[in-house]
Structure formats: structure tokens, C-alpha cells
Design a protein around this motif. Structure first.
Motif, PDB file in Angstrom:
ATOM      1  N   ARG A   1       0.965  -1.127   0.046  1.00 41.84           N
ATOM      2  CA  ARG A   1      -0.066  -0.004   0.106  1.00 41.84           C
ATOM      3  C   ARG A   1       0.797   1.233  -0.032  1.00 41.84           C
ATOM      4  NH1 ARG A   1      -3.660   0.864   4.942  1.00 41.84           N
ATOM      5  NH2 ARG A   1      -1.735   1.784   5.544  1.00 41.84           N
ATOM      6  N   VAL A   2       1.828   1.333   0.812  1.00 42.68           N
ATOM      7  CA  VAL A   2       2.974   2.236   0.820  1.00 42.68           C
ATOM      8  C   VAL A   2       3.561   2.715  -0.683  1.00 42.68           C
ATOM      9  CG1 VAL A   2       4.951   3.150   1.746  1.00 42.68           C
ATOM     10  CG2 VAL A   2       3.208   2.216   3.126  1.00 42.68           C
ATOM     11  N   SER A   3       3.870   1.291  -1.285  1.00 45.68           N
ATOM     12  CA  SER A   3       4.504   1.498  -2.528  1.00 45.68           C
ATOM     13  C   SER A   3       3.448   2.155  -3.820  1.00 45.68           C
ATOM     14  CB  SER A   3       4.769   0.229  -2.971  1.00 45.68           C
ATOM     15  OG  SER A   3       5.402   0.179  -4.400  1.00 45.68           O
ATOM     16  N   PHE A   4       2.037   1.781  -3.646  1.00 50.64           N
ATOM     17  CA  PHE A   4       0.943   2.463  -4.362  1.00 50.64           C
ATOM     18  C   PHE A   4       1.129   3.895  -4.023  1.00 50.64           C
ATOM     19  CE2 PHE A   4      -0.737  -1.801  -4.934  1.00 50.64           C
ATOM     20  CZ  PHE A   4      -0.996  -1.865  -6.209  1.00 50.64           C
ATOM     21  N   ARG A   5       0.923   4.309  -2.880  1.00 54.92           N
ATOM     22  CA  ARG A   5       0.725   5.772  -2.559  1.00 54.92           C
ATOM     23  C   ARG A   5       2.093   6.398  -2.945  1.00 54.92           C
ATOM     24  NH1 ARG A   5      -2.294   5.278   3.347  1.00 54.92           N
ATOM     25  NH2 ARG A   5      -4.288   4.493   2.411  1.00 54.92           N
ATOM     26  N   LYS A   6       3.180   6.119  -3.005  1.00 52.73           N
ATOM     27  CA  LYS A   6       4.157   6.860  -3.362  1.00 52.73           C
ATOM     28  C   LYS A   6       4.471   6.853  -4.955  1.00 52.73           C
ATOM     29  CE  LYS A   6       8.066   6.364  -0.169  1.00 52.73           C
ATOM     30  NZ  LYS A   6       8.385   7.663  -0.399  1.00 52.73           N
ATOM     31  N   GLY A   7       3.481   6.131  -5.664  1.00 52.87           N
ATOM     32  CA  GLY A   7       3.327   6.057  -7.190  1.00 52.87           C
ATOM     33  C   GLY A   7       4.358   5.113  -7.587  1.00 52.87           C
ATOM     34  N   TYR A   8       4.583   3.770  -6.864  1.00 53.60           N
ATOM     35  CA  TYR A   8       5.619   2.770  -7.330  1.00 53.60           C
ATOM     36  C   TYR A   8       4.727   1.623  -7.810  1.00 53.60           C
ATOM     37  CZ  TYR A   8       9.292   5.260  -4.663  1.00 53.60           C
ATOM     38  OH  TYR A   8      10.012   6.080  -3.932  1.00 53.60           O
ATOM     39  N   GLY A   9       3.543   1.967  -8.027  1.00 56.34           N
ATOM     40  CA  GLY A   9       2.550   0.625  -8.691  1.00 56.34           C
ATOM     41  C   GLY A   9       2.571  -0.543  -7.821  1.00 56.34           C
TER      42      GLY A   9
ATOM     43  N   ASN B   1       1.697 -17.979  -1.005  1.00 54.90           N
ATOM     44  CA  ASN B   1       0.822 -17.365   0.109  1.00 54.90           C
ATOM     45  C   ASN B   1       0.512 -15.797  -0.197  1.00 54.90           C
ATOM     46  OD1 ASN B   1       0.095 -19.470   2.023  1.00 54.90           O
ATOM     47  ND2 ASN B   1       2.300 -19.752   2.211  1.00 54.90           N
ATOM     48  N   TYR B   2       1.538 -15.278  -0.825  1.00 50.58           N
ATOM     49  CA  TYR B   2       1.371 -13.699  -1.173  1.00 50.58           C
ATOM     50  C   TYR B   2       1.531 -13.233  -2.565  1.00 50.58           C
ATOM     51  CZ  TYR B   2       2.292 -14.373   3.738  1.00 50.58           C
ATOM     52  OH  TYR B   2       2.377 -14.593   5.109  1.00 50.58           O
ATOM     53  N   GLY B   3       1.743 -14.028  -3.529  1.00 53.48           N
ATOM     54  CA  GLY B   3       1.598 -13.717  -4.978  1.00 53.48           C
ATOM     55  C   GLY B   3       2.976 -13.281  -5.508  1.00 53.48           C
ATOM     56  N   PHE B   4       4.126 -13.447  -4.606  1.00 53.86           N
ATOM     57  CA  PHE B   4       5.434 -12.996  -5.207  1.00 53.86           C
ATOM     58  C   PHE B   4       5.723 -13.590  -6.348  1.00 53.86           C
ATOM     59  CE2 PHE B   4       5.361 -10.746  -1.108  1.00 53.86           C
ATOM     60  CZ  PHE B   4       6.372  -9.776  -1.460  1.00 53.86           C
TER      61      PHE B   4
ATOM     62  N   ALA C   1       9.557 -10.510  -6.187  1.00 53.35           N
ATOM     63  CA  ALA C   1       8.814  -9.093  -5.972  1.00 53.35           C
ATOM     64  C   ALA C   1       7.264  -9.326  -6.266  1.00 53.35           C
ATOM     65  CB  ALA C   1       9.357  -8.427  -7.539  1.00 53.35           C
ATOM     66  N   ILE C   2       6.753  -8.159  -5.928  1.00 46.20           N
ATOM     67  CA  ILE C   2       5.164  -8.254  -6.130  1.00 46.20           C
ATOM     68  C   ILE C   2       4.864  -6.892  -6.666  1.00 46.20           C
ATOM     69  CG2 ILE C   2       4.748  -7.405  -3.788  1.00 46.20           C
ATOM     70  CD1 ILE C   2       2.142  -9.262  -3.983  1.00 46.20           C
ATOM     71  N   PHE C   3       3.894  -6.539  -7.565  1.00 46.02           N
ATOM     72  CA  PHE C   3       3.594  -5.263  -8.085  1.00 46.02           C
ATOM     73  C   PHE C   3       2.293  -5.582  -8.853  1.00 46.02           C
ATOM     74  CE2 PHE C   3       6.278  -7.690 -10.616  1.00 46.02           C
ATOM     75  CZ  PHE C   3       5.734  -7.858 -12.027  1.00 46.02           C
TER      76      PHE C   3
ATOM     77  N   SER D   1      -0.320  -7.076  -5.840  1.00 48.69           N
ATOM     78  CA  SER D   1      -0.117  -6.091  -4.852  1.00 48.69           C
ATOM     79  C   SER D   1      -1.445  -5.767  -4.295  1.00 48.69           C
ATOM     80  CB  SER D   1       0.606  -5.007  -5.018  1.00 48.69           C
ATOM     81  OG  SER D   1       1.890  -5.348  -5.129  1.00 48.69           O
ATOM     82  N   LYS D   2      -2.391  -5.254  -5.276  1.00 48.36           N
ATOM     83  CA  LYS D   2      -3.714  -4.914  -4.738  1.00 48.36           C
ATOM     84  C   LYS D   2      -4.551  -6.097  -4.201  1.00 48.36           C
ATOM     85  CE  LYS D   2      -4.473  -1.243  -8.481  1.00 48.36           C
ATOM     86  NZ  LYS D   2      -5.108  -1.063  -9.759  1.00 48.36           N
ATOM     87  N   VAL D   3      -4.492  -7.365  -4.530  1.00 46.72           N
ATOM     88  CA  VAL D   3      -5.027  -8.479  -4.168  1.00 46.72           C
ATOM     89  C   VAL D   3      -4.465  -8.628  -2.507  1.00 46.72           C
ATOM     90  CG1 VAL D   3      -5.204 -10.873  -4.155  1.00 46.72           C
ATOM     91  CG2 VAL D   3      -5.477  -9.727  -6.554  1.00 46.72           C
ATOM     92  N   LEU D   4      -3.121  -8.462  -2.404  1.00 46.84           N
ATOM     93  CA  LEU D   4      -2.660  -8.460  -1.030  1.00 46.84           C
ATOM     94  C   LEU D   4      -3.116  -7.317  -0.333  1.00 46.84           C
ATOM     95  CD1 LEU D   4      -0.608 -10.569  -0.004  1.00 46.84           C
ATOM     96  CD2 LEU D   4       1.206  -8.817  -0.175  1.00 46.84           C
ATOM     97  N   VAL D   5      -3.257  -6.397  -0.383  1.00 46.65           N
ATOM     98  CA  VAL D   5      -3.782  -5.089   0.341  1.00 46.65           C
ATOM     99  C   VAL D   5      -5.290  -5.558   0.321  1.00 46.65           C
ATOM    100  CG1 VAL D   5      -4.318  -2.608   0.067  1.00 46.65           C
ATOM    101  CG2 VAL D   5      -2.268  -3.467  -0.813  1.00 46.65           C
TER     102      VAL D   5
END
Length: 158
Positions: free
Chosen positions: A102-110, A128-131, A139-141, A145-149
């Protein structure tokens, strides 16, 4: 974010806060954690707690790699009594990972987040987390990442 007592299925509201440099230093010799958290000074270190309680359930250290538009997880750890079989509270790693996404999204990192796991944890992070594996790192992006959030932070916005 919701934390769940594994034995009773009682649900708790989780809270993640940034640790100050002084708080990071105080983790030196803390028997609840394995990693040398006091060596993470200079990084962004966050703690996960149950709202209204003082016990630290988990910690994550994050480096902001601005030139690559990603956050890198240096360390992630649930306290000793909340890991493995018979853990007290579950969802600790998932909540911390989702928070960093979520922090990554908020920083504009997708939602771009990376980590370098121990070999035996590669499958765990992927299943378990989609990496996904990217060279030696995971990595996850994007959508993963949206699914995890959505899964771990529930009502909270990306």
C-alpha cells in the motif's frame, strides 16, 4: 486490517506505526525477535500491534529505492510466540507485506515491492502472497499487490 487469534478465532483491529530511531535501538537484545533490528537504523522500520495494546507482534524494515520506483523489504519478522504451528495471532506477515504494498502504491510505485528471501521461503512467498521470482529476488507489483492489500488490509484503501 484484521488479526485473528488462531485458537479462538477472535478478531482484532491491527495498527501499523513507524518506529523512531530510538525505538529501533531499544530492540537490541529483545528476546521476542531473532533479527538484529537495532542494525536497521536509517531504514524505515514499522511495528504491527493490536490497536490499544503495546505488544509488538511483528516488524518490517523497508528501504525506498526511488530510482527504481520500488520498496525493498530488508527484514520482516513476527515475534517468536506468533510464528509457526500454535502461533497466537495469525496474518502478521500478510498484514506487514500488504502494508508495504500500500505504501508503494501511495508513493506512485505501482505496488512494486521486492525482498531477498531465504531459499526455503521462496515457495512460501510465491504461494501465499503472490510474489514472483525476479533474478535472485522476489517481487510483487500491480494487481498482485492490490489483491494482497485487499486480502489483509480489507476496508483500507490502496
Amino acid at each position: 486490517m484484521v488479526l485473528v487469534n488462531e485458537e479462538t478465532n477472535e478478531r482484532y483491529k491491527g495498527l501499523i506505526e513507524k518506529l523512531s530511531e530510538a525505538e529501533v535501538e531499544k530492540l537490541k537484545g529483545n528476546s521476542n525477535f531473532t533479527f538484529a533490528w537495532n542494525e536497521e537504523q536509517g531504514a524505515l522500520v514499522y511495528k504491527l500491534m493490536i490497536k490499544g495494546k503495546k505488544e509488538i507482534l511483528g516488524l518490517v524494515s523497508v528501504a525506498d529505492i526511488r530510482e527504481e520506483f520500488r520498496l525493498h523489504i530488508n527484514l520482516l519478522e513476527a515475534s517468536k510466540k506468533h510464528r509457526g504451528k500454535g502461533k497466537g495471532i495469525k496474518n502478521i506477515p500478510g498484514c506487514l507485506l500488504a502494508f508495504v504494498c500500500r505504501v508503494s502504491f501511495r508513493k506512485g510505485y505501482g505496488g512494486f515491492v521486492s525482498l531477498l528471501p531465504k531459499t526455503y521461503l521462496i515457495d512460501y512467498y510465491q504461494k501465499n502472497y503472490g510474489f514472483v521470482q525476479v533474478g535472485r529476488q522476489l517481487a510483487i507489483f500491480g494487481n498482485n499487490s492490490k489483491v494482497l492489500v485487499g486480502k489483509f488490509l480489507e476496508d483500507e484503501e490502496v
